[in-house]
Design a protein around this motif. Structure first.
Motif, PDB file in Angstrom:
ATOM      1  N   SER A 349       0.816  -1.213   0.000  1.00  0.00           N
ATOM      2  CA  SER A 349       0.000   0.000   0.000  1.00  0.00           C
ATOM      3  C   SER A 349       0.847   1.260   0.000  1.00  0.00           C
ATOM      4  CB  SER A 349      -0.926   0.004   1.216  1.00  0.00           C
ATOM      5  OG  SER A 349      -0.157  -0.068   2.413  1.00  0.00           O
ATOM      6  N   ASN A 350       2.100   1.149   0.492  1.00  0.00           N
ATOM      7  CA  ASN A 350       3.010   2.300   0.488  1.00  0.00           C
ATOM      8  C   ASN A 350       2.406   3.511   1.201  1.00  0.00           C
ATOM      9  OD1 ASN A 350       4.887   0.816  -1.026  1.00  0.00           O
ATOM     10  ND2 ASN A 350       3.958   1.465  -2.972  1.00  0.00           N
ATOM     11  N   GLY A 351       1.647   3.242   2.234  1.00  0.00           N
ATOM     12  CA  GLY A 351       1.044   4.340   2.975  1.00  0.00           C
ATOM     13  C   GLY A 351      -0.323   3.920   3.507  1.00  0.00           C
ATOM     14  N   ARG A 352      -1.001   4.884   4.104  1.00  0.00           N
ATOM     15  CA  ARG A 352      -2.309   4.616   4.687  1.00  0.00           C
ATOM     16  C   ARG A 352      -3.394   4.838   3.643  1.00  0.00           C
ATOM     17  NH1 ARG A 352      -5.838   7.883   7.694  1.00  0.00           N
ATOM     18  NH2 ARG A 352      -4.316   9.585   7.562  1.00  0.00           N
ATOM     19  N   ALA A 413      -7.362   1.941  -5.381  1.00  0.00           N
ATOM     20  CA  ALA A 413      -7.088   2.322  -3.999  1.00  0.00           C
ATOM     21  C   ALA A 413      -6.348   3.645  -3.996  1.00  0.00           C
ATOM     22  CB  ALA A 413      -6.259   1.248  -3.312  1.00  0.00           C
ATOM     23  N   ILE A 414      -6.705   4.505  -3.020  1.00  0.00           N
ATOM     24  CA  ILE A 414      -6.136   5.852  -2.947  1.00  0.00           C
ATOM     25  C   ILE A 414      -5.454   6.020  -1.599  1.00  0.00           C
ATOM     26  CG2 ILE A 414      -6.626   8.318  -3.202  1.00  0.00           C
ATOM     27  CD1 ILE A 414      -7.415   6.646  -5.635  1.00  0.00           C
ATOM     28  N   ASN A 415      -4.210   6.531  -1.610  1.00  0.00           N
ATOM     29  CA  ASN A 415      -3.547   6.955  -0.375  1.00  0.00           C
ATOM     30  C   ASN A 415      -3.203   8.436  -0.489  1.00  0.00           C
ATOM     31  OD1 ASN A 415      -1.319   7.030  -2.043  1.00  0.00           O
ATOM     32  ND2 ASN A 415      -0.268   5.303  -1.071  1.00  0.00           N
ATOM     33  N   SER A 416      -2.415   8.900   0.435  1.00  0.00           N
ATOM     34  CA  SER A 416      -2.100  10.347   0.453  1.00  0.00           C
ATOM     35  C   SER A 416      -1.230  10.779  -0.719  1.00  0.00           C
ATOM     36  CB  SER A 416      -1.426  10.714   1.774  1.00  0.00           C
ATOM     37  OG  SER A 416      -0.225   9.959   1.931  1.00  0.00           O
ATOM     38  N   VAL A 417      -0.620   9.846  -1.392  1.00  0.00           N
ATOM     39  CA  VAL A 417       0.263  10.171  -2.502  1.00  0.00           C
ATOM     40  C   VAL A 417      -0.458  10.063  -3.837  1.00  0.00           C
ATOM     41  CG1 VAL A 417       2.415   9.548  -3.677  1.00  0.00           C
ATOM     42  CG2 VAL A 417       2.280   9.442  -1.178  1.00  0.00           C
ATOM     43  N   GLY A 418      -1.281   9.039  -3.999  1.00  0.00           N
ATOM     44  CA  GLY A 418      -1.934   8.848  -5.276  1.00  0.00           C
ATOM     45  C   GLY A 418      -2.838   7.632  -5.262  1.00  0.00           C
TER      46      GLY A 418
END
Length: 889
Positions: A349-352, A413-418
């Motif tokens: 996921s490379n992040g939340r 899926a979306i995280n704070s980066v993309g």
């Protein structure tokens, strides 16, 4: 060296005290020890108050076995140690004895021996898995806290372990405790300390030591278990044929506890529950709408609750079943089914993750979800979730989908980066279009679940999806198309049944799955099934039913059920297959109380259910009715037979029980009275047949029998009075003639006739009456006779003669005057008497008509003198033989 001296001093002190008590020369220290099994024990034997022996003369016995000298240690010439290992649990005696070295020792053997009892046990071990609960009592939380724990280690009868449950309020320091030898206990508090910190632990202690369990230091509300929600109702609305609205009431006020809820439902008759995700019911709510249900289908719904604080409290029991049917819908909706879309977080996921975007496209419409826009699904992931190895599962959307309809689903899926790349899922129009895998096998191995299968032979598979479901939890993993066996990589629990499915994926299109059920590890069931009666028990049988044990309580595959039932000391057992939920007990005793229970078994053990008692009937259903009907039919048969016998034998019964009593008023002679004398009838021709006339002399009284003469006055008076008082006068001719005495001597045969039918006769004068001047010419008279059933008087029944049947005959006799009968020596007295009779005879009417007696055809003989005074009424059976006609000469 110091400890040895201390031990010697202690032993000397003990020996001195003992010597004063029993004056023994040997003393063992320590006295009455409690020993831990698995350790070594050292005892010291000391010699006191004597110089006869030394330590070299001593030896040890353990349970009548001499201890080896290698285990001895001589301290000095008056003290000897022994060291023995403690291995068994049984108490033993350890003796210190002296050899027979002198006569004094032999004579005082009892003073040269001493022994102690070795009591053995285990040191207490730390209790584990302590858990406590405070249940709801009415509208409040009960002030009593009940705890249970697991007992670790062993204990002996001589050294038991006692457990003390201690509850301490951290803020106030108030402590409550209770002791028990069991593994459960309940501590009563004054008031339940809501929102206060409690410290709870268990102490295990015995003669060998004390140890504490881990402490539970939690908020008091952490231990609360409430009642299930009350007043659960389900409403079916006509406008929503695929929906049901559930309402319930909070079991406890929010001031004490705020609750969260869980809902499950299933179709009536199904044992597979569907759980509503906790995310949808985690709020303090009192209603919820179930959607995407089948129209015109009955659903069963249950609700439970717990403390809404995370990881606090216990789930309540499930509420009672609430049942309702969904409304009918148009026909096409029957072919609709609900499709739920779930997704996992990406492996990297490379992040939340903050949200998911989903787009559903119908290939025929070429429009994604009815528009070109994506639908956003917001999620709330913590940093701990993003760093966890277990990937979270998110419910994206539920849609109704008609049969034979194909859709494409796109998810990112979306995280704070993309955002991630799009994931594509295609639902084919024909669900049976793609073949499943073959020969799927799942088995546990070293704490893991292994899978193996063969790929479909028809079409190449791009990848596989392995899914496992337990209760309301679901998880899956993806495998390459070349995989033939794998291991489930999720977090699996022991004693939980998993439904494992393998889906073949054909370039994004889902094939039919293959399923298998498996346990990571099996154990004994938590409890057995609850048995009950199906209806009422019979006289010799009873039908038992039970429900399957809930899946979470089975802890393994049920192999069979064993039914136990008993009415006393003897216990009967019947084993039935695991797919059986009912059984009929037969050959039971009537009017007997039975206790029954059911044991459920797995390959790892078994568990008994609760007992159920019932009493068989004294009579089988319908048995009493059969007895009543049988007795009634028998009684009716007896009554009918009695009536038939009475009907056919009525004459005989009437003759024996109701003899016929004559009624004089019905006689033809009863129409006569003195005021209305009967008119003389002209004698008929047949009435005068066979009449003969007797010619007598006026002095013929000599011929009258003396006995009859003597009775004439009596008869005259008697029948004269009857003439005026009987009221039964009249004349008639009898229907059957009677025979005269002169015709037959068979008078005895007529006795029966005269007892049932009494004959009366009457002589009626055609002219003149009593007191008239006699006429020398013969008078014509009418003789009438009547038949009556009036019983005779005793004097009348004892008649001298009985008349027989036959025709009446009257004969004419010529006789000489009575004076000539004395041969010249005329007896004037008799002539005078006869003259008197002749004068009275003038009273007889001028003419006499004699009617023949139809039944009594008897012969009238002129043996007696006729007097008109007794002619009017005379019983023929007694007096007709005395009647006769005469004419003076």
């Amino acid at each position: 060296m110091v400890s040895s001296r201390v031990l010697q001093l202690l032993a000397c002190l003990v020996s001195l005290l003992s010597a004063g008590a029993d004056d023994s020369h040997l003393v063992i220290a320590p006295q009455s020890p409690v020993l831990e099994i698995g350790t070594n024990f050292t005892a010291t034997c000391m010699i006191i108050n004597t110089a006869e022996i030394t330590a070299d003369d001593l030896y040890w016995n353990l349970s009548k076995t001499t201890v080896s000298k290698e285990q001895y240690i001589k301290i000095n010439k008056t003290a000897l140690n022994v060291t023995i290992p403690i291995t068994s649990e049984k108490p033993e005696w350890l003796f210190c004895l002296c050899k027979r070295v002198s006569p004094k020792v032999v004579l005082n053997n009892g003073r040269f021996i001493h022994g102690i009892l070795l009591v053995k046990g285990y040191r207490p071990e730390k209790p584990e898995n302590l858990s406590c609960v405070a249940v709801q009592n009415g509208t409040y939380i009960s002030p009593s806290i009940r705890c249970e724990w697991e007992v670790v280690g062993r204990q002996t009868t001589e050294v038991p372990t006692t457990y003390t449950l201690i509850v301490r309020q951290v803020l106030s320091g108030e402590t409550h405790y209770t002791s028990t030898p069991a593994k459960t206990a309940q501590v009563p508090l004054n008031v339940f300390p809501s929102f206060m910190l409690l410290d709870i632990w268990v102490e295990a202690h015995n003669k060998l030591g004390t140890i504490e369990s881990e402490h539970l230091k939690k908020d008091a509300n952490y231990f609360v278990k409430t009642n299930p929600p009350s007043d659960v109702t389900v409403i079916s609305e006509k406008s929503f044929p695929t929906s049901l609205l559930i309402n319930w009431a909070h079991p406890i006020a929010s001031e004490y506890l705020r609750l969260m809820y869980q809902i499950r439902f299933c179709r009536l008759g199904s044992h597979i529950w569907n759980y509503v995700p906790l995310e949808d019911t985690s709020e303090y709510i009192q209603s919820f709408r179930l959607q995407n249900l089948r129209p015109d289908t009955v659903y069963v719904t249950q609700v439970r609750c717990k403390n809404s604080q995370k990881n606090h409290g216990f789930w309540s029991n499930w509420s009672n079943n609430a049942t309702e049917r969904t409304q009918e819908d148009r026909e096409y909706s029957i072919n609709m089914h609900c499709v739920t879309f779930l997704c996992q977080d990406p492996e990297l996921s490379n992040g939340r993750i903050t949200r998911f975007d989903i787009m559903i496209q119908n290939p025929k419409d070429k429009i994604k979800n009815g528009s070109s826009e994506w639908e956003r699904i917001m999620v709330n992931r913590s940093e701990a979730d993003s760093s966890s190895s277990h990937r979270k599962i998110t419910l994206l959307k539920k849609i109704p989908l008609a049969d034979k309809t194909s859709v494409k689903v796109y998810v990112t899926a979306i995280n704070s980066v993309g955002k991630s790349d799009e994931a594509l899922l295609v639902i084919p129009a024909n669900a049976n279009e793609f073949a499943p895998v073959e020969e799927l096998m799942v088995w546990p191995h070293e704490g893991q679940l292994l899978l193996e299968w063969k790929p479909p032979t028809s079409t190449a598979v791009s990848e596989y999806v392995v899914e496992w479901v337990s209760g309301g939890q679901i998880d899956w993993q993806r495998e390459r198309g070349s995989t033939r066996h794998t291991v489930i990589k999720g977090n699996l629990e022991r004693f939980v049944c998993y439904n494992v499915s393998v889906y073949p994926i054909y370039s994004g299109r889902i094939g039919n799955p293959a399923h298998a059920e498996v346990f990571l590890e099996e154990g004994a069931p938590v409890r057995g099934p609850t048995v009950k009666l199906n209806g009422n028990p019979g006289r010799n049988e009873a039908k038992l039913t039970w429900e399957e044990i809930p899946q979470h309580s089975r802890r393994g595959f049920i192999t069979n059920y064993t039914i136990f039932y008993t009415s006393g000391a003897e216990i009967h057992a019947i084993t039935v297959p695991a797919n059986t939920t009912s059984y009929t007990l037969t050959s039971l005793s009537a009017n007997t109380k039975y206790d029954t229970w059911i044991k459920a078994s797995t390959i790892r053990g078994s568990a008994n259910g609760f007992n159920h008692s019932f009493t068989t009937l004294k009579y089988a259903p319908g048995e009493i009715e059969g007895i009543v009907v049988g007795v009634s039919l028998g009684f009716l048969f007896v009554v009918l037979m009695t009536m038939l016998i009475c009907f056919y034998k009525k004459d005989l019964i009437k003759k024996n029980f109701w003899p016929q009593i004559p009624n004089p008023g019905e006689s033809t002679i009863g129409n006569w009275s003195p005021d209305y004398p009967l008119k003389a009838e002209t004698p008929k021709e047949n009435c005068l047949s066979g009449i003969s006339v007797l010619d007598m002399d006026i002095c013929d009284g000599k011929c009258v029998i003396e006995e009859d003469k003597a009775s004439l006055p009596l008869k005259k008076d008697k029948y004269l009075s009857e003439e005026h008082s009987s009221g039964i006068g009249g004349s008639s001719c009898m229907s059957s003639p009677r025979q005269s005495v002169s015709d037959s001597d068979e008078g005895g045969d007529m006795a029966d006739t005269t007892s049932s039918t009494i004959q009366y006769s009457s002589v009626v004068a055609s002219s003149g009456y009593k007191g008239q001047t006699p006429n020398s010419h013969p008078q014509q008279s009418i003789f009438s006779r009547s038949e009556s059933t009036q019983p005779l008087l005793d004097s009348e029944e004892n008649a001298d003669m009985v008349v027989q049947d036959g025709s009446r005959q009257f004969q004419h006799f010529s006789r000489q005057p009575c004076c000539t009968h004395n041969a010249g020596n005329k007896d004037t007295t008799n002539c005078d008497d006869f003259s008197q009779l002749a004068m009275e005879q003038q009273e007889i009417p001028q003419s006499l008509d004699f009617c023949p007696l139809e039944e009594d055809n008897e012969q009238i003989t002129p043996t007696d003198e006729l007097s008109a005074d007794w002619l009017p009424t005379v019983p023929v059976s007694s007096y007709m033989p005395q009647l006769g006609g005469y004419r003076p000469q």
